[in-house]
Design an enzyme around this catalytic site. Structure first.
Site, PDB file in Angstrom:
ATOM      1  N   HIS A  66       0.809  -1.213   0.000  1.00  0.00           N
ATOM      2  CA  HIS A  66       0.000   0.000   0.000  1.00  0.00           C
ATOM      3  C   HIS A  66       0.847   1.270   0.000  1.00  0.00           C
ATOM      4  O   HIS A  66       1.932   1.332   0.575  1.00  0.00           O
ATOM      5  CB  HIS A  66      -1.018  -0.001   1.145  1.00  0.00           C
ATOM      6  CG  HIS A  66      -0.482   0.080   2.535  1.00  0.00           C
ATOM      7  ND1 HIS A  66      -0.255   1.273   3.174  1.00  0.00           N
ATOM      8  CD2 HIS A  66      -0.180  -0.887   3.449  1.00  0.00           C
ATOM      9  CE1 HIS A  66       0.165   1.042   4.412  1.00  0.00           C
ATOM     10  NE2 HIS A  66       0.235  -0.259   4.600  1.00  0.00           N
ATOM     11  N   ASP A 174       5.997   2.011   6.964  1.00  0.00           N
ATOM     12  CA  ASP A 174       4.709   1.348   6.791  1.00  0.00           C
ATOM     13  C   ASP A 174       3.904   2.158   5.788  1.00  0.00           C
ATOM     14  O   ASP A 174       3.310   3.171   6.157  1.00  0.00           O
ATOM     15  CB  ASP A 174       4.012   1.265   8.155  1.00  0.00           C
ATOM     16  CG  ASP A 174       2.641   0.617   8.115  1.00  0.00           C
ATOM     17  OD1 ASP A 174       2.255   0.096   7.054  1.00  0.00           O
ATOM     18  OD2 ASP A 174       1.947   0.664   9.147  1.00  0.00           O
ATOM     19  N   GLU A 204      -5.150   1.602   2.689  1.00  0.00           N
ATOM     20  CA  GLU A 204      -5.022   0.424   3.550  1.00  0.00           C
ATOM     21  C   GLU A 204      -5.198   0.797   5.012  1.00  0.00           C
ATOM     22  O   GLU A 204      -5.790   0.043   5.788  1.00  0.00           O
ATOM     23  CB  GLU A 204      -3.659  -0.236   3.325  1.00  0.00           C
ATOM     24  CG  GLU A 204      -3.502  -1.606   3.988  1.00  0.00           C
ATOM     25  CD  GLU A 204      -2.967  -1.530   5.422  1.00  0.00           C
ATOM     26  OE1 GLU A 204      -2.922  -2.583   6.110  1.00  0.00           O
ATOM     27  OE2 GLU A 204      -2.589  -0.425   5.872  1.00  0.00           O
ATOM     28  N   GLU A 205      -4.670   1.957   5.393  1.00  0.00           N
ATOM     29  CA  GLU A 205      -4.652   2.348   6.796  1.00  0.00           C
ATOM     30  C   GLU A 205      -6.037   2.710   7.350  1.00  0.00           C
ATOM     31  O   GLU A 205      -6.194   2.886   8.551  1.00  0.00           O
ATOM     32  CB  GLU A 205      -3.693   3.529   7.002  1.00  0.00           C
ATOM     33  CG  GLU A 205      -2.226   3.217   6.728  1.00  0.00           C
ATOM     34  CD  GLU A 205      -1.599   2.296   7.770  1.00  0.00           C
ATOM     35  OE1 GLU A 205      -2.312   1.888   8.716  1.00  0.00           O
ATOM     36  OE2 GLU A 205      -0.407   1.995   7.635  1.00  0.00           O
ATOM     37  N   ASP A 227       3.682  -6.185   3.618  1.00  0.00           N
ATOM     38  CA  ASP A 227       3.476  -5.143   4.614  1.00  0.00           C
ATOM     39  C   ASP A 227       4.529  -5.306   5.699  1.00  0.00           C
ATOM     40  O   ASP A 227       5.192  -6.347   5.795  1.00  0.00           O
ATOM     41  CB  ASP A 227       2.073  -5.225   5.227  1.00  0.00           C
ATOM     42  CG  ASP A 227       1.526  -3.862   5.643  1.00  0.00           C
ATOM     43  OD1 ASP A 227       2.343  -2.981   6.006  1.00  0.00           O
ATOM     44  OD2 ASP A 227       0.300  -3.677   5.616  1.00  0.00           O
ATOM     45  N   HIS A 316       4.019   3.024  13.373  1.00  0.00           N
ATOM     46  CA  HIS A 316       3.116   4.180  13.454  1.00  0.00           C
ATOM     47  C   HIS A 316       3.727   5.300  14.286  1.00  0.00           C
ATOM     48  O   HIS A 316       3.063   5.939  15.105  1.00  0.00           O
ATOM     49  CB  HIS A 316       1.737   3.758  13.987  1.00  0.00           C
ATOM     50  CG  HIS A 316       0.924   3.026  12.975  1.00  0.00           C
ATOM     51  ND1 HIS A 316      -0.451   2.998  12.990  1.00  0.00           N
ATOM     52  CD2 HIS A 316       1.293   2.296  11.886  1.00  0.00           C
ATOM     53  CE1 HIS A 316      -0.892   2.285  11.960  1.00  0.00           C
ATOM     54  NE2 HIS A 316       0.158   1.843  11.285  1.00  0.00           N
TER      55      HIS A 316
END
Length: 349
Positions: A66, A174, A204-205, A227, A316
């Site tokens: 992604h 990410d 995606e998130e 991922d 994150h």
């Protein structure tokens, strides 16, 4: 440490901003890098980029990584010119204090600072913050801030990507580090047996939305997602209870996460390819969290799925960290796996 991959491209991908639903700048890079390598390239109505290398056999594989990163959308500008935010993706508010951000308006990018209360003013009774408590200080008079920033403007973190020992560290690893790995594999593969669709997905998130929408254009016999995954190999976490992967132990072959159980015959063949090619790997059991793997499986119904992950610390945050050798192993495994897909491997149950 000198990495055996294109570190400059990885830096460009990770430092470029593209929050969920607003991946335009990343999409431009992906199209630029894919176009010379594929036979067909197109972007669907949702923003997914699909680059296809035609194979010689009647068998198709889709690979996805992604493009989006977690970010924010402006909720409002208050009477004093401070900007309140709504999250695009899962944030831990603790990592946001005193960080620089970029506010993307229609006309310009503005640098701002997420405010932090000085320790001199804390009395120890403060509870945990929510993202709704976060505000951005643009350093502008209230009327100017209100004029230049609008509700719905996108906000992303401002951070460079750098080498830290044997690791790569920065924002948006990410999933840009896996997007990078997919692009590198596409550059290596020539004249495959299977037709391969390299899919750079959106959103995606915020719920695996781009991968789920791909079914309109792509109907593969096998789907593989890329991922990052959790590496809890640092102090302050329980090594036994919270173990998932470790940096430096190789690429991770996913067995399950919170959204999918990968097809056993697929992950077993990934292991056999890694062993045959002497590629260092580890197995991943991720208790929670979802990936595009589930988006593929839910869209295409009863299709075999697999996933390859890059172990990453501090997910994150703006200092996500991955090991350079693990990145190389991921590119090697994905390339070797795709080059040996010819429709003859039996993934039926």
């Amino acid at each position: 440490m000198e990495f055996d991959f294109d570190f400059d491209l990885l830096c460009e991908l990770t430092e470029t901003n593209g929050a969920a639903g607003y991946e335009d700048r990343i999409r431009e890079i992906v199209r630029r890098e894919m176009e010379p390598e594929v036979d067909e390239l197109h972007t669907d109505a949702m923003g997914n980029v699909i680059g296809t290398i035609e194979g010689t056999e009647d068998y198709e594989v889709a690979v996805a990584a992604h493009m989006d990163e977690i970010g924010f959308m402006v909720r409002y500008v208050d009477d004093d010119g401070f900007v309140s935010l709504d999250a695009l993706g899962g944030w831990d508010p603790r990592v946001l204090r005193a960080q620089r951000v970029t506010v993307h308006t229609d006309d310009e990018d503005l640098t701002g600072v997420i405010g932090s209360v000085p320790p001199h003013l804390l009395d120890g009774d403060e509870g945990e913050e929510d993202v709704e408590d976060i505000y951005v200080d643009l350093g502008l008079p209230a009327d100017e801030a209100d004029e230049r920033v609008s509700v719905g403007d996108i906000v992303t973190m401002e951070q460079t990507t750098t080498k830290v020992g044997n690791n790569v560290s920065g924002k948006a690893l990410d999933d840009r580090i896996c997007l990078f790995s997919m692009l590198e594999a596409a550059k290596r593969i020539e004249n495959p047996d299977a037709t391969i669709h390299f899919c750079a997905t959106v959103q995606e998130e915020v719920g695996l939305r781009g991968a789920s929408a791909l079914g309109v254009d792509v109907d593969p016999d096998l789907a593989v997602a890329l991922d990052v995954t959790v590496a809890n190999d640092f102090p302050a976490v329980s090594k036994k209870r919270d173990y998932v992967t470790r940096l430096g132990d190789g690429t991770a072959i996913k067995l399950k996460d919170g959204s999918v159980v990968t097809t056993p015959k697929v992950h077993k063949r990934m292991r056999s390819v890694a062993e045959a090619e002497d590629i260092l790997y580890q197995l991943e059991v991720l208790p929670s969290g979802g990936t595009d793997t589930a988006g593929f499986q839910n869209t295409y119904g009863a299709k075999p799925v697999g996933a390859i992950s890059i172990p990453t610390r501090y997910l994150h945050s703006v200092t996500e960290s991955a090991n350079g050798d693990d990145v190389s192993a991921t590119i090697d495994l994905l390339t070797a796996f795709l080059e040996t897909e010819d429709g003859e491997h039996d993934y039926s149950l």
